[in-house]
Design a protein around this motif. Structure first.
Motif, mmCIF file in Angstrom:
data_model
loop_
_atom_site.group_PDB
_atom_site.id
_atom_site.type_symbol
_atom_site.label_atom_id
_atom_site.label_comp_id
_atom_site.label_asym_id
_atom_site.label_seq_id
_atom_site.Cartn_x
_atom_site.Cartn_y
_atom_site.Cartn_z
ATOM 1 N N ALA A 137 -18.340 -6.686 -8.426
ATOM 2 C CA ALA A 137 -19.197 -6.275 -9.031
ATOM 3 C C ALA A 137 -20.163 -5.302 -8.716
ATOM 4 N N GLY A 189 -24.509 0.231 -19.553
ATOM 5 C CA GLY A 189 -23.813 -0.750 -18.681
ATOM 6 C C GLY A 189 -23.632 -1.936 -19.229
ATOM 7 N N ARG A 192 -15.575 -2.678 -7.649
ATOM 8 C CA ARG A 192 -14.788 -2.090 -8.616
ATOM 9 C C ARG A 192 -15.064 -2.456 -9.995
ATOM 10 N N GLU A 193 -15.606 -2.132 -11.032
ATOM 11 C CA GLU A 193 -16.696 -2.154 -12.242
ATOM 12 C C GLU A 193 -15.334 -2.730 -12.922
ATOM 13 N N ARG A 194 -15.588 -3.975 -14.099
ATOM 14 C CA ARG A 194 -15.285 -4.737 -14.112
ATOM 15 C C ARG A 194 -15.152 -4.211 -15.926
ATOM 16 N N THR A 195 -16.130 -3.696 -16.343
ATOM 17 C CA THR A 195 -15.944 -3.719 -17.954
ATOM 18 C C THR A 195 -16.097 -1.923 -18.087
ATOM 19 N N GLY A 240 -20.106 3.952 -11.379
ATOM 20 C CA GLY A 240 -20.132 3.056 -12.803
ATOM 21 C C GLY A 240 -21.454 1.275 -12.543
ATOM 22 N N LEU A 241 -22.414 0.795 -12.673
ATOM 23 C CA LEU A 241 -22.857 -0.128 -12.754
ATOM 24 C C LEU A 241 -22.034 -0.968 -13.685
ATOM 25 N N ASP A 242 -21.734 -2.595 -13.211
ATOM 26 C CA ASP A 242 -21.643 -3.593 -13.968
ATOM 27 C C ASP A 242 -22.852 -3.770 -14.698
ATOM 28 N N TRP A 273 -13.701 1.803 -6.546
ATOM 29 C CA TRP A 273 -14.973 2.477 -7.732
ATOM 30 C C TRP A 273 -15.062 3.216 -7.758
ATOM 31 N N ALA A 309 -18.399 0.450 -17.089
ATOM 32 C CA ALA A 309 -19.338 0.439 -18.032
ATOM 33 C C ALA A 309 -19.893 2.311 -17.947
ATOM 34 N N MET A 310 -18.824 3.382 -17.416
ATOM 35 C CA MET A 310 -19.714 4.326 -17.379
ATOM 36 C C MET A 310 -18.785 5.051 -19.325
#
Length: 444
Positions: A296, A401, A238-241, A366-368, A363, A243-244
Protein backbone atom coordinates in the motif's frame (compact mmCIF):
# COMPACT_ATOMS: atom_id res chain seq x y z
CA UNK A 1 -4.30 2.05 -18.15
CA UNK A 2 -3.65 5.76 -18.85
CA UNK A 3 -0.93 7.50 -16.88
CA UNK A 4 -1.73 10.17 -14.30
CA UNK A 5 0.10 12.72 -16.44
CA UNK A 6 -1.99 12.06 -19.53
CA UNK A 7 1.09 10.83 -21.39
CA UNK A 8 2.05 7.42 -22.70
CA UNK A 9 3.40 5.08 -20.02
CA UNK A 10 6.32 3.09 -21.41
CA UNK A 11 6.52 -0.64 -20.94
CA UNK A 12 9.31 -2.15 -18.91
CA UNK A 13 11.31 -2.69 -22.11
CA UNK A 14 10.99 0.87 -23.46
CA UNK A 15 13.48 3.63 -22.62
CA UNK A 16 12.32 6.31 -20.25
CA UNK A 17 10.69 9.30 -21.90
CA UNK A 18 12.11 12.80 -21.36
CA UNK A 19 11.53 13.93 -17.80
CA UNK A 20 8.12 15.26 -16.88
CA UNK A 21 9.76 18.33 -15.36
CA UNK A 22 11.76 19.00 -18.53
CA UNK A 23 8.65 18.74 -20.66
CA UNK A 24 6.81 21.01 -18.24
CA UNK A 25 9.50 23.70 -18.39
CA UNK A 26 9.55 23.57 -22.18
CA UNK A 27 5.80 23.97 -22.46
CA UNK A 28 5.61 26.67 -19.81
CA UNK A 29 8.36 28.59 -21.58
CA UNK A 30 6.16 28.86 -24.66
CA UNK A 31 3.61 31.11 -22.94
CA UNK A 32 4.72 31.78 -19.37
CA UNK A 33 5.75 35.42 -19.85
CA UNK A 34 3.19 38.19 -20.59
CA UNK A 35 3.36 39.15 -24.26
CA UNK A 36 1.61 42.50 -23.91
CA UNK A 37 0.54 44.97 -21.26
CA UNK A 38 -2.47 43.66 -19.40
CA UNK A 39 -1.73 39.99 -20.09
CA UNK A 40 -2.15 37.71 -17.11
CA UNK A 41 1.02 36.97 -15.15
CA UNK A 42 1.49 33.20 -15.05
CA UNK A 43 3.88 31.51 -12.65
CA UNK A 44 5.37 28.02 -12.96
CA UNK A 45 4.52 25.42 -10.34
CA UNK A 46 6.71 22.99 -8.44
CA UNK A 47 6.33 19.23 -8.57
CA UNK A 48 4.53 19.39 -5.23
CA UNK A 49 2.01 21.83 -6.66
CA UNK A 50 1.55 19.67 -9.75
CA UNK A 51 0.58 16.79 -7.47
CA UNK A 52 -2.18 18.79 -5.78
CA UNK A 53 -3.51 20.05 -9.10
CA UNK A 54 -3.46 16.49 -10.45
CA UNK A 55 -5.37 15.18 -7.44
CA UNK A 56 -7.96 17.91 -7.92
CA UNK A 57 -8.33 17.05 -11.60
CA UNK A 58 -8.91 13.37 -10.77
CA UNK A 59 -11.55 14.18 -8.15
CA UNK A 60 -14.96 14.26 -9.81
CA UNK A 61 -16.13 16.97 -7.43
CA UNK A 62 -13.08 19.12 -8.25
CA UNK A 63 -12.45 19.86 -4.59
CA UNK A 64 -8.96 21.09 -3.65
CA UNK A 65 -6.89 19.93 -0.72
CA UNK A 66 -7.23 22.50 2.06
CA UNK A 67 -4.89 23.31 4.94
CA UNK A 68 -6.91 24.89 7.75
CA UNK A 69 -5.65 26.09 11.12
CA UNK A 70 -8.21 26.74 13.85
CA UNK A 71 -7.71 29.24 16.68
CA UNK A 72 -10.02 29.88 19.62
CA UNK A 73 -10.12 33.46 20.95
CA UNK A 74 -12.18 35.13 23.67
CA UNK A 75 -15.35 36.44 22.05
CA UNK A 76 -14.92 39.93 20.67
CA UNK A 77 -11.17 39.63 20.10
CA UNK A 78 -11.19 39.41 16.31
CA UNK A 79 -11.85 42.56 14.28
CA UNK A 80 -12.84 40.92 10.98
CA UNK A 81 -12.25 43.97 8.75
CA UNK A 82 -8.86 44.66 10.30
CA UNK A 83 -7.85 41.01 10.03
CA UNK A 84 -8.88 40.88 6.38
CA UNK A 85 -6.83 44.00 5.66
CA UNK A 86 -3.78 42.53 7.41
CA UNK A 87 -4.10 39.23 5.53
CA UNK A 88 -4.57 41.04 2.22
CA UNK A 89 -1.37 42.94 3.01
CA UNK A 90 0.42 39.59 3.34
CA UNK A 91 -1.05 38.39 0.06
CA UNK A 92 0.39 41.50 -1.58
CA UNK A 93 3.84 40.50 -0.32
CA UNK A 94 3.66 36.76 -1.04
CA UNK A 95 2.73 35.94 -4.66
CA UNK A 96 1.57 32.41 -3.83
CA UNK A 97 -1.10 33.76 -1.47
CA UNK A 98 -2.73 35.77 -4.26
CA UNK A 99 -2.37 33.33 -7.13
CA UNK A 100 -5.10 31.10 -8.49
CA UNK A 101 -4.08 27.54 -9.35
CA UNK A 102 -5.28 26.76 -12.86
CA UNK A 103 -4.43 24.87 -16.05
CA UNK A 104 -3.60 26.71 -19.29
CA UNK A 105 -3.29 24.70 -22.52
CA UNK A 106 -2.95 21.56 -20.45
CA UNK A 107 -0.14 23.05 -18.33
CA UNK A 108 -0.64 23.65 -14.58
CA UNK A 109 0.25 27.19 -13.55
CA UNK A 110 -0.50 29.85 -10.98
CA UNK A 111 -2.32 32.90 -12.31
CA UNK A 112 -1.40 36.05 -10.39
CA UNK A 113 -4.43 38.00 -9.14
CA UNK A 114 -5.09 41.05 -7.00
CA UNK A 115 -4.56 40.34 -3.30
CA UNK A 116 -7.82 39.49 -1.59
CA UNK A 117 -8.25 37.57 1.68
CA UNK A 118 -11.86 37.67 2.89
CA UNK A 119 -12.92 36.99 6.47
CA UNK A 120 -16.38 35.45 6.40
CA UNK A 121 -18.50 35.24 9.53
CA UNK A 122 -20.34 31.90 9.50
CA UNK A 123 -23.62 31.69 11.36
CA UNK A 124 -24.55 28.58 13.30
CA UNK A 125 -27.70 26.76 12.29
CA UNK A 126 -30.05 25.39 14.88
CA UNK A 127 -28.29 22.69 16.87
CA UNK A 128 -24.85 23.58 15.47
CA UNK A 129 -21.76 24.66 17.36
CA UNK A 130 -18.97 26.80 15.92
CA UNK A 131 -17.00 23.72 14.83
CA UNK A 132 -20.02 22.35 12.95
CA UNK A 133 -20.53 25.66 11.17
CA UNK A 134 -16.89 25.90 10.12
CA UNK A 135 -16.85 22.30 8.91
CA UNK A 136 -19.93 23.01 6.79
CA UNK A 137 -18.34 26.14 5.33
CA UNK A 138 -15.12 24.30 4.48
CA UNK A 139 -17.08 21.58 2.70
CA UNK A 140 -18.63 24.26 0.48
CA UNK A 141 -15.26 25.84 -0.41
CA UNK A 142 -15.36 27.27 -3.96
CA UNK A 143 -12.21 26.20 -5.79
CA UNK A 144 -12.07 29.29 -8.03
CA UNK A 145 -11.76 31.91 -5.26
CA UNK A 146 -8.80 33.36 -3.33
CA UNK A 147 -6.35 30.66 -2.18
CA UNK A 148 -6.22 32.07 1.36
CA UNK A 149 -9.46 32.75 3.25
CA UNK A 150 -10.64 33.01 6.83
CA UNK A 151 -13.84 31.89 8.52
CA UNK A 152 -15.14 33.07 11.88
CA UNK A 153 -17.87 31.55 14.03
CA UNK A 154 -19.10 32.37 17.56
CA UNK A 155 -19.96 29.92 20.29
CA UNK A 156 -20.64 30.96 23.88
CA UNK A 157 -17.85 33.14 25.27
CA UNK A 158 -15.40 32.32 22.49
CA UNK A 159 -15.01 32.73 18.74
CA UNK A 160 -13.37 30.18 16.49
CA UNK A 161 -11.22 31.44 13.63
CA UNK A 162 -10.22 29.22 10.70
CA UNK A 163 -7.21 30.39 8.66
CA UNK A 164 -7.42 28.32 5.48
CA UNK A 165 -5.15 27.78 2.48
CA UNK A 166 -5.44 25.91 -0.78
CA UNK A 167 -2.64 23.36 -0.34
CA UNK A 168 -1.41 24.09 -3.86
CA UNK A 169 -0.06 27.45 -2.66
CA UNK A 170 1.12 26.69 0.86
CA UNK A 171 2.94 23.80 2.57
CA UNK A 172 3.55 23.10 6.24
CA UNK A 173 6.80 25.07 6.36
CA UNK A 174 4.97 28.22 5.25
CA UNK A 175 2.28 28.08 7.94
CA UNK A 176 4.43 29.26 10.82
CA UNK A 177 5.78 32.21 8.86
CA UNK A 178 2.33 33.29 7.67
CA UNK A 179 0.86 33.07 11.20
CA UNK A 180 3.69 35.13 12.66
CA UNK A 181 3.52 37.79 9.93
CA UNK A 182 -0.26 37.95 10.13
CA UNK A 183 -0.12 38.85 13.83
CA UNK A 184 2.46 41.57 13.13
CA UNK A 185 0.44 43.04 10.26
CA UNK A 186 -2.70 43.04 12.44
CA UNK A 187 -0.93 45.04 15.18
CA UNK A 188 0.33 47.53 12.62
CA UNK A 189 -3.10 47.95 10.97
CA UNK A 190 -1.40 47.06 7.68
CA UNK A 191 -3.32 47.06 4.39
CA UNK A 192 -2.61 46.13 0.80
CA UNK A 193 -1.97 49.81 0.05
CA UNK A 194 1.12 49.65 2.27
CA UNK A 195 2.91 47.34 -0.17
CA UNK A 196 5.16 49.35 -2.47
CA UNK A 197 5.10 48.36 -6.12
CA UNK A 198 8.88 47.87 -6.17
CA UNK A 199 8.71 45.55 -3.17
CA UNK A 200 5.88 43.54 -4.72
CA UNK A 201 7.87 43.14 -7.95
CA UNK A 202 10.96 42.09 -6.01
CA UNK A 203 8.94 39.48 -4.11
CA UNK A 204 7.47 38.23 -7.37
CA UNK A 205 10.93 37.82 -8.93
CA UNK A 206 12.17 36.01 -5.80
CA UNK A 207 9.23 33.62 -5.93
CA UNK A 208 9.67 32.88 -9.63
CA UNK A 209 13.41 32.36 -9.12
CA UNK A 210 12.82 29.95 -6.23
CA UNK A 211 10.30 27.88 -8.19
CA UNK A 212 12.57 27.66 -11.24
CA UNK A 213 15.47 26.62 -9.01
CA UNK A 214 13.27 23.91 -7.48
CA UNK A 215 12.26 22.70 -10.93
CA UNK A 216 15.90 22.54 -11.96
CA UNK A 217 16.58 20.39 -8.89
CA UNK A 218 13.64 18.15 -9.74
CA UNK A 219 14.75 17.74 -13.34
CA UNK A 220 18.22 16.63 -12.23
CA UNK A 221 16.57 14.19 -9.81
CA UNK A 222 14.58 12.67 -12.69
CA UNK A 223 17.60 11.00 -14.29
CA UNK A 224 17.22 7.40 -15.52
CA UNK A 225 19.09 5.95 -12.48
CA UNK A 226 16.75 7.80 -10.08
CA UNK A 227 13.67 6.67 -11.99
CA UNK A 228 14.92 3.09 -12.16
CA UNK A 229 15.43 3.15 -8.39
CA UNK A 230 11.88 4.34 -7.72
CA UNK A 231 10.47 1.91 -10.26
CA UNK A 232 12.01 -1.05 -8.47
CA UNK A 233 11.16 0.37 -5.04
CA UNK A 234 7.46 0.76 -5.83
CA UNK A 235 6.75 -1.80 -8.55
CA UNK A 236 4.58 -3.90 -6.20
CA UNK A 237 2.56 -0.94 -4.94
CA UNK A 238 -1.10 -0.62 -5.75
CA UNK A 239 -4.03 1.16 -4.18
CA UNK A 240 -6.17 -1.04 -2.00
CA UNK A 241 -9.28 1.06 -1.45
CA UNK A 242 -9.81 3.47 -4.34
CA UNK A 243 -8.24 6.43 -2.57
CA UNK A 244 -8.64 8.84 -5.49
CA UNK A 245 -12.37 8.50 -5.98
CA UNK A 246 -14.71 11.34 -5.06
CA UNK A 247 -17.01 11.02 -2.08
CA UNK A 248 -20.67 10.42 -2.86
CA UNK A 249 -21.62 13.44 -0.75
CA UNK A 250 -18.70 15.91 -0.68
CA UNK A 251 -20.85 18.63 0.93
CA UNK A 252 -22.19 16.52 3.78
CA UNK A 253 -22.94 18.62 6.87
CA UNK A 254 -22.18 15.88 9.39
CA UNK A 255 -18.84 14.31 10.28
CA UNK A 256 -17.57 12.42 7.25
CA UNK A 257 -14.41 11.24 8.96
CA UNK A 258 -13.55 9.47 12.17
CA UNK A 259 -10.62 10.22 14.47
CA UNK A 260 -8.57 8.70 17.25
CA UNK A 261 -5.67 10.16 19.24
CA UNK A 262 -3.15 9.10 21.83
CA UNK A 263 -0.26 10.48 23.89
CA UNK A 264 2.82 8.28 23.95
CA UNK A 265 6.20 8.63 25.67
CA UNK A 266 8.81 10.24 23.44
CA UNK A 267 12.38 9.10 23.52
CA UNK A 268 15.25 11.53 23.91
CA UNK A 269 15.33 13.60 20.73
CA UNK A 270 11.98 12.25 19.56
CA UNK A 271 11.00 9.11 17.69
CA UNK A 272 13.11 8.09 14.70
CA UNK A 273 11.25 8.49 11.42
CA UNK A 274 11.80 4.87 10.29
CA UNK A 275 9.95 3.74 13.42
CA UNK A 276 6.97 5.79 12.26
CA UNK A 277 7.16 4.13 8.84
CA UNK A 278 7.21 0.72 10.53
CA UNK A 279 4.13 1.80 12.48
CA UNK A 280 2.44 2.63 9.15
CA UNK A 281 3.22 -0.89 8.00
CA UNK A 282 1.63 -2.27 11.18
CA UNK A 283 -1.51 -0.23 10.49
CA UNK A 284 -1.67 -1.29 6.83
CA UNK A 285 -1.22 -4.95 7.71
CA UNK A 286 -4.08 -4.66 10.19
CA UNK A 287 -6.30 -3.17 7.49
CA UNK A 288 -5.34 -5.26 4.48
CA UNK A 289 -3.48 -8.32 5.73
CA UNK A 290 0.18 -9.23 5.58
CA UNK A 291 0.53 -10.33 1.94
CA UNK A 292 3.73 -9.10 0.33
CA UNK A 293 2.59 -9.23 -3.28
CA UNK A 294 0.78 -5.86 -3.24
CA UNK A 295 2.01 -3.07 -0.98
CA UNK A 296 0.00 0.00 0.00
CA UNK A 297 1.36 3.47 -0.88
CA UNK A 298 1.76 5.75 2.14
CA UNK A 299 2.94 9.28 1.41
CA UNK A 300 4.85 11.70 3.61
CA UNK A 301 6.01 15.27 2.91
CA UNK A 302 9.75 15.82 2.77
CA UNK A 303 12.23 18.31 1.39
CA UNK A 304 12.99 21.98 1.59
CA UNK A 305 13.55 25.14 -0.38
CA UNK A 306 16.15 25.01 -3.16
CA UNK A 307 19.68 25.91 -2.13
CA UNK A 308 20.46 29.59 -2.53
CA UNK A 309 16.85 30.66 -3.05
CA UNK A 310 15.07 33.07 -0.76
CA UNK A 311 12.73 31.36 1.76
CA UNK A 312 9.56 32.29 -0.08
CA UNK A 313 6.08 31.23 1.02
CA UNK A 314 4.67 28.54 -1.25
CA UNK A 315 4.42 24.79 -1.78
CA UNK A 316 7.82 23.14 -2.09
CA UNK A 317 7.66 19.97 0.02
CA UNK A 318 7.65 16.88 -2.16
CA UNK A 319 5.51 13.85 -1.26
CA UNK A 320 7.66 10.75 -0.91
CA UNK A 321 6.09 7.30 -1.09
CA UNK A 322 6.70 4.42 1.31
CA UNK A 323 5.62 0.92 0.30
CA UNK A 324 3.84 -0.22 3.47
CA UNK A 325 2.55 -3.67 4.17
CA UNK A 326 5.50 -6.05 3.82
CA UNK A 327 6.40 -8.53 6.50
CA UNK A 328 9.50 -6.53 7.23
CA UNK A 329 13.02 -7.88 6.94
CA UNK A 330 16.33 -7.70 8.70
CA UNK A 331 16.61 -5.31 11.65
CA UNK A 332 17.16 -1.80 10.33
CA UNK A 333 15.84 -2.64 6.84
CA UNK A 334 13.28 0.18 6.92
CA UNK A 335 15.90 2.69 8.04
CA UNK A 336 18.37 1.61 5.35
CA UNK A 337 15.69 1.86 2.65
CA UNK A 338 14.54 5.22 3.95
CA UNK A 339 18.05 6.71 3.78
CA UNK A 340 18.31 5.46 0.22
CA UNK A 341 14.95 7.10 -0.54
CA UNK A 342 16.15 10.43 0.87
CA UNK A 343 19.12 10.37 -1.53
CA UNK A 344 16.49 10.59 -4.28
CA UNK A 345 13.90 12.69 -2.45
CA UNK A 346 13.82 15.43 -5.10
CA UNK A 347 12.36 13.20 -7.80
CA UNK A 348 8.89 14.73 -8.25
CA UNK A 349 5.83 12.68 -7.37
CA UNK A 350 4.40 12.40 -10.87
CA UNK A 351 7.75 11.14 -12.19
CA UNK A 352 7.84 8.54 -9.41
CA UNK A 353 4.36 7.33 -10.38
CA UNK A 354 5.40 7.02 -14.01
CA UNK A 355 8.55 5.10 -13.00
CA UNK A 356 6.54 2.67 -10.88
CA UNK A 357 4.13 2.02 -13.72
CA UNK A 358 6.99 1.54 -16.16
CA UNK A 359 8.33 -1.12 -13.80
CA UNK A 360 5.03 -3.01 -13.90
CA UNK A 361 2.95 -1.48 -11.11
CA UNK A 362 -0.72 -0.71 -11.74
CA UNK A 363 -0.60 2.13 -9.20
CA UNK A 364 -2.38 5.25 -10.44
CA UNK A 365 -0.94 7.77 -7.97
CA UNK A 366 -3.50 7.53 -5.16
CA UNK A 367 -2.30 7.24 -1.57
CA UNK A 368 -3.86 4.83 0.87
CA UNK A 369 -2.32 6.69 3.79
CA UNK A 370 -0.53 9.92 4.64
CA UNK A 371 1.97 10.54 7.46
CA UNK A 372 2.93 14.02 8.66
CA UNK A 373 5.32 14.87 11.48
CA UNK A 374 5.69 18.24 13.20
CA UNK A 375 7.57 19.61 16.16
CA UNK A 376 5.59 21.54 18.78
CA UNK A 377 8.03 24.44 18.65
CA UNK A 378 7.78 24.87 14.88
CA UNK A 379 4.62 26.99 14.74
CA UNK A 380 3.80 29.99 16.93
CA UNK A 381 0.21 30.71 17.97
CA UNK A 382 -1.67 33.39 16.08
CA UNK A 383 -1.56 36.45 18.33
CA UNK A 384 -3.91 39.39 17.76
CA UNK A 385 -3.14 42.55 19.74
CA UNK A 386 -1.33 40.53 22.37
CA UNK A 387 -4.07 37.90 22.70
CA UNK A 388 -2.77 34.46 21.67
CA UNK A 389 -5.23 32.14 19.97
CA UNK A 390 -5.41 28.60 21.28
CA UNK A 391 -4.94 26.21 18.36
CA UNK A 392 -7.69 23.59 18.35
CA UNK A 393 -8.82 20.65 16.21
CA UNK A 394 -12.04 20.63 14.22
CA UNK A 395 -12.73 17.01 13.37
CA UNK A 396 -15.13 15.33 11.01
CA UNK A 397 -13.81 17.04 7.86
CA UNK A 398 -13.29 15.24 4.56
CA UNK A 399 -10.10 13.19 4.29
CA UNK A 400 -8.17 12.71 1.07
CA UNK A 401 -7.69 8.95 1.03
CA UNK A 402 -8.54 6.20 3.48
CA UNK A 403 -6.47 7.44 6.43
CA UNK A 404 -3.97 10.04 7.56
CA UNK A 405 -1.77 10.06 10.65
CA UNK A 406 -0.24 13.19 12.15
CA UNK A 407 2.50 12.96 14.77
CA UNK A 408 3.58 15.92 16.89
CA UNK A 409 6.96 15.59 18.55
CA UNK A 410 7.44 17.24 21.93
CA UNK A 411 7.95 16.11 25.51
CA UNK A 412 5.38 13.50 24.53
CA UNK A 413 4.40 12.00 21.22
CA UNK A 414 0.93 13.15 20.18
CA UNK A 415 -0.51 10.79 17.58
CA UNK A 416 -3.77 11.48 15.76
CA UNK A 417 -5.35 9.40 13.02
CA UNK A 418 -8.30 10.40 10.87
CA UNK A 419 -10.06 8.25 8.31
CA UNK A 420 -12.68 8.48 5.59
CA UNK A 421 -15.83 6.75 6.80
CA UNK A 422 -16.90 6.14 3.20
CA UNK A 423 -13.83 3.89 2.83
CA UNK A 424 -13.03 2.47 6.28
CA UNK A 425 -15.41 1.31 8.99
CA UNK A 426 -14.70 2.88 12.37
CA UNK A 427 -13.90 -0.47 13.99
CA UNK A 428 -11.34 -1.33 11.29
CA UNK A 429 -9.69 2.08 11.47
CA UNK A 430 -9.54 1.91 15.26
CA UNK A 431 -7.78 -1.46 15.05
CA UNK A 432 -5.29 0.03 12.60
CA UNK A 433 -4.68 2.94 14.96
CA UNK A 434 -4.08 0.53 17.84
CA UNK A 435 -1.58 -1.33 15.65
CA UNK A 436 0.18 1.96 14.81
CA UNK A 437 0.51 3.07 18.43
CA UNK A 438 1.38 -0.46 19.53
CA UNK A 439 4.27 -0.56 17.05
CA UNK A 440 5.59 2.73 18.41
CA UNK A 441 5.40 1.37 21.93
CA UNK A 442 7.45 -1.62 20.87
CA UNK A 443 9.96 0.66 19.14
CA UNK A 444 10.51 2.55 22.38
Amino acid sequence: MPSTTGQHVPSTTEPYAPSITGQYLERFGQFGRPRAAGDAVLLPVTGAQRRFLLVRALDRSGRPDLVPMFFAFPRGTVDAARLSAAATHLAGLHPALRSRPTVVRGVPVLRLAAPDVPVTRVGCREGEGAADALRRALAAWAADGPPMRMLLADEGDQELLAVVFDHAVCDGWSLGRVVEELGIAYVRDATADDVEEAEAEGRLDAYRTAVLAQLDTEERASSPPHLAYWGERLRRVRERTGAMRARKDPLADGPVSGAASALLPAGHGGTAFPALLDACTAAVRELYGAAEDALAPVGYPWGGRPAGAEPVVGCFLNTLVFAAGSRGGAPGATADGWWDDLDRADTPFDAVVRAARAAGSRWGGGLDGLLTVDAVRDRPPLTLDGVPGREVEVGGRAVRGPFAVSVTQGSELRVRMVWDRAVLADRDAERAFAAFTGALGGAG
